[in-house]
Motif scaffolding. Sequence first.
Motif, short mmCIF file in Angstrom:
data_model
loop_
_atom_site.label_atom_id
_atom_site.label_comp_id
_atom_site.label_asym_id
_atom_site.label_seq_id
_atom_site.Cartn_x
_atom_site.Cartn_y
_atom_site.Cartn_z
N LEU A 216 13.99 13.07 -20.83
CA LEU A 216 14.78 12.08 -21.56
C LEU A 216 13.95 10.91 -22.10
CD1 LEU A 216 17.94 11.86 -19.24
CD2 LEU A 216 17.72 13.12 -21.40
N ALA A 217 12.63 11.06 -22.14
CA ALA A 217 11.75 9.95 -22.52
C ALA A 217 12.11 9.34 -23.88
CB ALA A 217 10.29 10.43 -22.53
N TYR A 218 12.46 10.17 -24.87
CA TYR A 218 12.79 9.67 -26.20
C TYR A 218 14.17 10.13 -26.67
CZ TYR A 218 8.28 7.53 -26.98
OH TYR A 218 7.18 6.70 -26.89
N THR A 219 15.03 10.39 -25.71
CA THR A 219 16.40 10.81 -26.02
C THR A 219 17.25 9.61 -26.41
OG1 THR A 219 16.23 12.67 -24.48
CG2 THR A 219 18.45 11.92 -25.03
N GLU A 220 18.18 9.82 -27.34
CA GLU A 220 19.17 8.78 -27.68
C GLU A 220 20.30 8.83 -26.66
OE1 GLU A 220 18.82 6.55 -30.10
OE2 GLU A 220 16.88 7.44 -30.60
N PHE A 221 20.68 7.66 -26.10
CA PHE A 221 21.72 7.58 -25.08
C PHE A 221 23.05 7.13 -25.71
CE2 PHE A 221 18.46 8.62 -22.53
CZ PHE A 221 17.96 7.75 -21.57
N TRP A 222 24.13 7.72 -25.24
CA TRP A 222 25.48 7.31 -25.67
C TRP A 222 26.37 7.25 -24.44
CZ3 TRP A 222 30.56 9.24 -26.02
CH2 TRP A 222 31.41 8.58 -26.94
N PHE A 223 26.87 6.05 -24.15
CA PHE A 223 27.72 5.86 -22.97
C PHE A 223 29.15 5.55 -23.40
CE2 PHE A 223 24.28 5.87 -20.01
CZ PHE A 223 23.20 5.27 -20.65
N THR A 224 30.09 6.01 -22.60
CA THR A 224 31.51 5.75 -22.88
C THR A 224 32.24 5.48 -21.58
OG1 THR A 224 33.56 6.67 -23.79
CG2 THR A 224 32.02 8.25 -22.82
N ASP A 225 33.27 4.64 -21.66
CA ASP A 225 34.10 4.35 -20.48
C ASP A 225 35.07 5.49 -20.17
OD1 ASP A 225 32.92 1.88 -20.11
OD2 ASP A 225 34.40 0.82 -21.32
N VAL A 226 35.21 6.42 -21.09
CA VAL A 226 36.14 7.54 -20.90
C VAL A 226 35.73 8.37 -19.69
CG1 VAL A 226 37.03 9.68 -21.93
CG2 VAL A 226 36.70 7.63 -23.35
N LEU A 227 36.68 8.66 -18.81
CA LEU A 227 36.41 9.53 -17.66
C LEU A 227 36.30 10.97 -18.15
CD1 LEU A 227 38.99 7.96 -15.16
CD2 LEU A 227 36.56 7.42 -15.40
N TRP A 228 35.44 11.75 -17.50
CA TRP A 228 35.14 13.09 -18.00
C TRP A 228 36.39 13.94 -18.23
CZ3 TRP A 228 32.00 15.53 -20.85
CH2 TRP A 228 31.99 16.93 -20.87
N PRO A 229 37.39 13.98 -17.36
CA PRO A 229 38.56 14.82 -17.64
C PRO A 229 39.33 14.39 -18.89
CG PRO A 229 38.45 14.33 -15.30
CD PRO A 229 37.44 13.44 -15.98
N ASP A 230 39.14 13.14 -19.33
CA ASP A 230 39.80 12.65 -20.54
C ASP A 230 38.92 12.79 -21.79
OD1 ASP A 230 42.16 11.85 -19.26
OD2 ASP A 230 41.27 9.92 -18.68
N PHE A 231 37.74 13.36 -21.64
CA PHE A 231 36.80 13.49 -22.75
C PHE A 231 37.30 14.57 -23.70
CE2 PHE A 231 32.81 14.77 -24.82
CZ PHE A 231 32.17 13.55 -25.02
N LYS A 232 37.51 14.20 -24.95
CA LYS A 232 38.06 15.10 -25.96
C LYS A 232 36.98 15.51 -26.97
CE LYS A 232 42.10 14.21 -24.14
NZ LYS A 232 42.68 15.15 -23.15
N GLU A 233 37.33 16.49 -27.78
CA GLU A 233 36.42 16.91 -28.84
C GLU A 233 36.05 15.73 -29.74
OE1 GLU A 233 39.09 18.55 -27.87
OE2 GLU A 233 38.83 20.74 -28.02
N GLN A 234 37.02 14.84 -29.97
CA GLN A 234 36.79 13.69 -30.82
C GLN A 234 35.69 12.78 -30.27
OE1 GLN A 234 37.23 11.59 -34.28
NE2 GLN A 234 38.16 13.54 -33.76
N HIS A 235 35.61 12.69 -28.93
CA HIS A 235 34.56 11.88 -28.32
C HIS A 235 33.18 12.47 -28.58
CE1 HIS A 235 38.07 10.64 -25.64
NE2 HIS A 235 37.68 9.53 -26.23
N LEU A 236 33.08 13.79 -28.52
CA LEU A 236 31.80 14.43 -28.82
C LEU A 236 31.40 14.17 -30.27
CD1 LEU A 236 29.43 16.20 -27.97
CD2 LEU A 236 30.78 18.21 -28.63
#
Length: 253
Positions: A216-236
């Motif tokens: 992950l040395a040069y990976t772009e990070f994206w954080f969200t408050d959404v809990l994993w079971p609530d993660f929808k296609e739209q979040h991706l």
Amino acid sequence: MFEKFKKSKKEPGSISEEEIVKGPIPNHIAIIMDGNGRWAKKRSLPRTAGHHEGMKVVKRVTKLASRLGVKALTVYAFSTENWKRPEDEVNFLLKLPEEFMGTFLPELVEENVRVQIMGNKDAIPTHTQKAVDKAVNDTKHNTGMVLNFALNYGGRAEIIEAVNNILVDYQEGNLHNKVDETLFDQYLMSAGLQDPDLLIRTSGEIRLSNFMLWQLAYTEFWFTDVLWPDFKEQHLLEAIQAYQKRGRRFGGI
């Protein structure tokens, strides 16, 4: 069968697949799937209910990622630290791969997705090993997206194992080249996969939790408050859109 790419009705404020595929798609997406327990607690359910619901999300995200042209999707399924959890929860978590593969494997085969596992399989139960080995074997000739499960995986353990294997090869006379990043990559559990372009972590936590520390040395990070079971296609789609707007310089200008 996975739903084929097609035009979708766009709701106000939503992101369409058509928009996303016009921009660069991350070759490799890694996900720390966090928040299953908190999701269950909010609903006065056992933590295991959150893990079971989270398994359904993996299916939906896999389908969308494959449809968008992502080449590899790595999901943090069980860490080396997860053994510290209550025994009944650990047992449930290690039964999930068997259920997941049992219900989803035919679709993965049909849709050309190849399953890979990284982590120490020797420590997990026999029934879990059999389930993942079958998934890997049944999809080994597939040439589409790689669905890579980090199972009993820890980034520090991976690096230590790589170093020890390098030492063994050197002592046995099988290693004659100077150790550089390219050679070191070949000793990692992720060997053969490009480093992740995008890391997604759900539930509001902002840390790596011993996940793919080298890669992950040069990976772009994206954080969200959404809990994993609530993660929808739209979040991706939202995460990928944010990735597309970033300038990746890898230390350059």
